[in-house]
Design a protein around this motif. Structure first.
Motif, PDB file in Angstrom:
ATOM      1  N   VAL A  57      80.818  39.791  21.150  1.00 25.93           N
ATOM      2  CA  VAL A  57      80.655  40.297  22.511  1.00 25.93           C
ATOM      3  C   VAL A  57      79.705  39.357  23.233  1.00 25.93           C
ATOM      4  CG1 VAL A  57      79.893  42.276  23.868  1.00 25.93           C
ATOM      5  CG2 VAL A  57      80.969  42.632  21.631  1.00 25.93           C
ATOM      6  N   VAL A 263      84.822  31.308  29.256  1.00 23.35           N
ATOM      7  CA  VAL A 263      83.812  30.319  28.893  1.00 23.35           C
ATOM      8  C   VAL A 263      83.118  30.867  27.654  1.00 23.35           C
ATOM      9  CG1 VAL A 263      81.980  31.350  30.319  1.00 23.35           C
ATOM     10  CG2 VAL A 263      81.905  28.902  29.834  1.00 23.35           C
TER      11      VAL A 263
ATOM     12  N   ARG B 108      78.434  43.372  26.917  1.00 23.65           N
ATOM     13  CA  ARG B 108      77.113  43.874  26.547  1.00 23.65           C
ATOM     14  C   ARG B 108      76.581  44.847  27.582  1.00 23.65           C
ATOM     15  NH1 ARG B 108      76.595  43.753  21.544  1.00 23.65           N
ATOM     16  NH2 ARG B 108      76.281  41.743  20.554  1.00 23.65           N
ATOM     17  N   HIS B 111      78.283  45.091  34.573  1.00 25.42           N
ATOM     18  CA  HIS B 111      77.726  44.073  35.453  1.00 25.42           C
ATOM     19  C   HIS B 111      78.692  43.723  36.566  1.00 25.42           C
ATOM     20  CE1 HIS B 111      80.058  41.460  32.586  1.00 25.42           C
ATOM     21  NE2 HIS B 111      80.535  41.087  33.760  1.00 25.42           N
ATOM     22  N   ALA B 166      73.214  39.406  26.326  1.00 27.81           N
ATOM     23  CA  ALA B 166      74.566  38.933  26.639  1.00 27.81           C
ATOM     24  C   ALA B 166      74.819  37.500  26.199  1.00 27.81           C
ATOM     25  CB  ALA B 166      74.815  39.059  28.138  1.00 27.81           C
ATOM     26  N   TYR B 191      77.072  29.046  30.024  1.00 27.57           N
ATOM     27  CA  TYR B 191      78.163  30.024  30.060  1.00 27.57           C
ATOM     28  C   TYR B 191      77.971  31.044  31.187  1.00 27.57           C
ATOM     29  CZ  TYR B 191      79.086  28.490  25.216  1.00 27.57           C
ATOM     30  OH  TYR B 191      79.347  27.773  24.086  1.00 27.57           O
ATOM     31  N   GLY B 192      76.731  31.175  31.633  1.00 24.77           N
ATOM     32  CA  GLY B 192      76.466  32.093  32.737  1.00 24.77           C
ATOM     33  C   GLY B 192      76.551  33.562  32.352  1.00 24.77           C
ATOM     34  N   GLU B 193      76.529  33.865  31.071  1.00 24.63           N
ATOM     35  CA  GLU B 193      76.587  35.276  30.661  1.00 24.63           C
ATOM     36  C   GLU B 193      75.339  36.027  31.129  1.00 24.63           C
ATOM     37  OE1 GLU B 193      79.113  36.775  29.673  1.00 24.63           O
ATOM     38  OE2 GLU B 193      80.415  35.232  28.823  1.00 24.63           O
ATOM     39  N   ARG B 196      75.736  36.925  34.741  1.00 22.64           N
ATOM     40  CA  ARG B 196      76.590  38.093  34.897  1.00 22.64           C
ATOM     41  C   ARG B 196      75.839  39.358  34.495  1.00 22.64           C
ATOM     42  NH1 ARG B 196      82.765  36.373  33.275  1.00 22.64           N
ATOM     43  NH2 ARG B 196      82.318  34.305  32.492  1.00 22.64           N
TER      44      ARG B 196
END
Ligand code: SF4
Ligand code: SF4
Ligand code: SF4
Lengths: 282, 377
Positions: A57, A263, B108, B111, B166, B191-193, B196
């Motif tokens: 995740v 990504v 996670r 968002h 995340a 990745y920009g998680e 987000r």
């Protein structure tokens, strides 16, 4: 009952066989990655199935790329994979929230009788990845984008570090300025211009590290809603995956559709290794 | 998923990792009744940390006008809407779901992903008031029916950061020594998680280095016992940085613990999201209560009541006088005989201030200087 069992076994065998790969020997210069080269026509095509990465995740909620068409050739020194998949739009990343189309091939990092766990290996069982991004190819072709490239209409008053100092009559040198660009100063490969393919070593999820050296290369072409990409690498790589003529190894694949926000761990991948055999002679 | 204790929700909740509270926790308290939106804090941070290429749009500290301002656009309304209507119980514990608990199995956190354009209007809604004034400039009723207030924001160096949870590369870490949350600039792959997942939108993507960056809590200063740039440069002296303890370890003589736990005048913002954020606000007493309840939770009414009676509370009043009186981090304070004193970690005195400024009356005409004095309130 019996017939059912047999057909089930046959089915499994058929699927497994379909995904096994054989690298054909060609007389060609494989340092030039050319998805349209004539020799590809004589090589059998294998359809490899992908699914949305299901373990880590965050992960994709759907499978965006379910099929990858794979062809493999070698010239005795180098091996080249041609990967083709459908992707409705070409994405090269750049601005915030934009992600790049990408693909990766994974090999066991060491020669062994059995491959490491297919999802990024495990501690003590490293994998060696060749990760191509359209964004990295763009770096090579037209240079790493500048602020002006990304925001042509942006207006920036001054960058204090470039502002000529009245006494010294010059701003900081480019090297000095780097210190204030954290990822650049830390030597993070992301911050530097790329050539197309990142070589990565991983020992399990969240452990991947970009490996020094650029023995591999990759060139993709997007046309009519599909990518056609060649990733090539030497057969033998010191401290990494080594393939031998006549020998057997394994390969696994992953694809990212940047336009779908894919990504990192949001990707589609093969859930099992394909065996890879390098045929000797023509 | 682990079960962890979130004191701001008065209950346990689900989080990606086990509870691991740092040795001490970086925290800022802001008095929203005093912020004038001068943006000095914003610029102090900007010139210190984000004046390079790819950082043009970044404001690790920003000040937005509530309710209409937001940077990036709609960060708050978007995440609240995604989370849906949730409730607090009568006893003050949170009955609803946090962004972690409400997340679909493949994510996670609940968002929304801001677009590039969403970051382009840091001053959007500035000074926009709710409703319009019919005539005159007088706002009669309290709380005001025409209202707005300024909300300065930094990263909250959350106890349960969504950005950290995340990141599939585990490139984000929370420092054991001070709870500051950092993105490892050598490991991040952009990745920009985190961008987000952070509901407060305090993790930002640098398109030139192609990795994410965020407020670093001014850790090089903090390591030397000095408060962050956005704090020491605050014109309104509305903010103070120190270390907060969880309520079960709270110390009455610790300035942050006192304001948050002992006195209960400073509250975390959007605690219902479940991150246990570590920036705390003294709520603006004249703004709309329903709005404030949504932002600060059910404790807001009590906090405002207590703040309004500060004139009768020399200890809190003294502590508020100490805020902005020293650049150094205050670990302990005392108020005695009309004087408030702040001390550093080694118990060395940092500063002394009178709780009540002396009032000096002078004649309107100054004979010596032969001039008329104006009183400028
Ligand atoms: S410097 Fe202080 S008063 Fe000015 S905007 Fe920032 S927090 Fe508000
Ligand atoms: S405010 Fe956002 S960026 Fe800062 S620690 Fe919390 S989740 Fe992370
Ligand atoms: S603590 Fe430091 S880095 Fe963070 S917003 Fe304030 S000035 Fe910027």
């Amino acid at each position: 009952m019996r017939s059912l069992l047999i057909s089930a076994v046959l089915c499994t065998a058929a699927v497994a066989a379909a995904q096994d790969l054989e690298a054909r020997a060609v007389k060609a210069d494989l340092t030039k990655d050319d998805p349209a080269a004539a020799y590809w026509a004589s090589v059998p095509e294998v359809n490899v199935s992908l699914i949305g990465q299901p373990m880590v995740v965050p992960r994709p909620s759907t499978t965006t790329t379910s099929n990858l068409k794979v062809k493999v050739v070698h010239d005795g020194k180098r091996i080249a994979f041609r990967l083709q998949w459908a992707d409705p739009e070409k994405s090269e990343a750049g601005r915030l929230g934009q992600f790049s189309d990408a693909a990766a091939i994974q090999f066991p990092a060491a020669v062994a009788d059995f491959p490491p766990p297919v999802m990024m290996g495990a501690k003590g069982l490293p994998v060696h990845l060749f990760h191509w991004r359209a964004q990295y190819q763009r770096d090579r072709e037209v240079g790493k984008p500048t602020v002006k490239d990304l925001y042509p209409n942006g207006s920036i008053d001054i960058y204090p570090m470039e502002f000529p100092n009245a006494e010294a009559n010059q701003g900081l040198t480019a090297k000095d300025q780097e210190k204030f660009s954290p990822a650049t100063a830390e030597g993070n490969p992301q911050a530097y211009s790329k050539t197309g393919v990142d070589e990565i070593i991983a020992e399990g999820f969240s452990t991947s590290q970009v490996k020094e050296g650029h023995s591999s290369s990759g060139t993709g072409a997007w046309r009519d809603g599909a990518w056609s990409l060649v990733i090539s690498r030497p057969l033998a790589i010191e401290g990494g995956s080594t393939l031998t003529l006549g020998g057997k190894s394994w390969a696994a694949f992953a694809v990212w559709q940047g336009g779908q926000g894919e990504v990192g761990s949001r990707k589609c991948l093969t859930m099992a290794w394909s065996t890879l055999t390098l045929k000797e002679g023509p | 998923m682990s079960t962890v204790k979130n004191w701001q929700l008065k209950r346990d909740m689900e989080y990606a990792y086990d509870e691991a509270r740092p040795k001490r926790q970086w925290a800022i308290v802001f008095d929203l009744n005093k912020c004038i939106a001068c943006q000095t804090c914003t610029l102090a941070c900007k010139t210190t940390w984000t004046s390079g290429k790819g950082q043009e749009y970044m404001f690790w500290n920003n000040v937005e006008t509530k309710p209409y301002g937001s940077y990036p656009l709609g960060w708050d309304v978007n995440v609240l809407e995604k989370l849906g209507k949730q409730d607090w119980a009568k006893n003050g514990s949170y009955e609803g779901k946090t962004i972690f608990e409400a997340a679909p199995p493949e994510e996670r956190a609940v968002h929304f992903s801001p677009t590039d354009e969403d970051w382009m209007y840091p001053n959007h809604g500035e000074d926009d008031c709710v409703g319009s004034q019919d005539s005159g400039g007088h706002v009669g009723a309290l709380p005001h029916d025409k209202w707005f207030f300024y909300l300065p924001r930094t990263c909250a160096h959350c106890t349960y950061p969504a950005c950290l949870a995340a990141c599939p590369r585990k490139a984000i870490y929370k420092r054991e020594e001070d709870g500051i949350v950092l993105i490892d600039q050598s490991r991040c792959k952009g990745y920009g998680e985190c961008v987000r997942a952070c509901p407060y939108k305090k993790s930002m993507y640098n398109p030139i280095t192609r990795v994410s960056e965020k407020c670093v809590g001014c850790y090089p200063a903090v390591e030397q016992g000095i408060q962050p740039q956005c704090v020491v440069n605050c014109i309104g002296k509305i903010r103070t940085m120190g270390f907060i303890n969880p309520p079960w370890k709270a110390r009455k003589d610790n300035p942050i613990d006192y304001l948050v736990h002992t006195k209960g005048v400073a509250l975390p913002y959007y605690p219902q999201l479940g991150l246990e954020p570590n920036i705390y606000y003294i709520p603006p007493i004249h703004a709309d209560r329903d709005y404030l309840r949504q932002m600060f939770g059910p404790q807001v009414d009590g906090a405002i009541e207590r703040y309004r009676t500060l004139a009768k509370d020399p200890v809190t009043a003294g502590l508020l006088c100490l805020i902005g009186s020293s650049d150094r981090i205050m670990h302990r304070f005392t108020v005695a005989n009309g004087v408030a004193t702040g001390f550093d970690e080694r118990n060395t005195e940092l500063v002394k201030v009178p709780v009540t400024e002396p009032i000096i009356e002078r004649p309107a005409y100054d004979e010596k200087l032969e001039t008329v004095r104006n009183n400028t309130p």
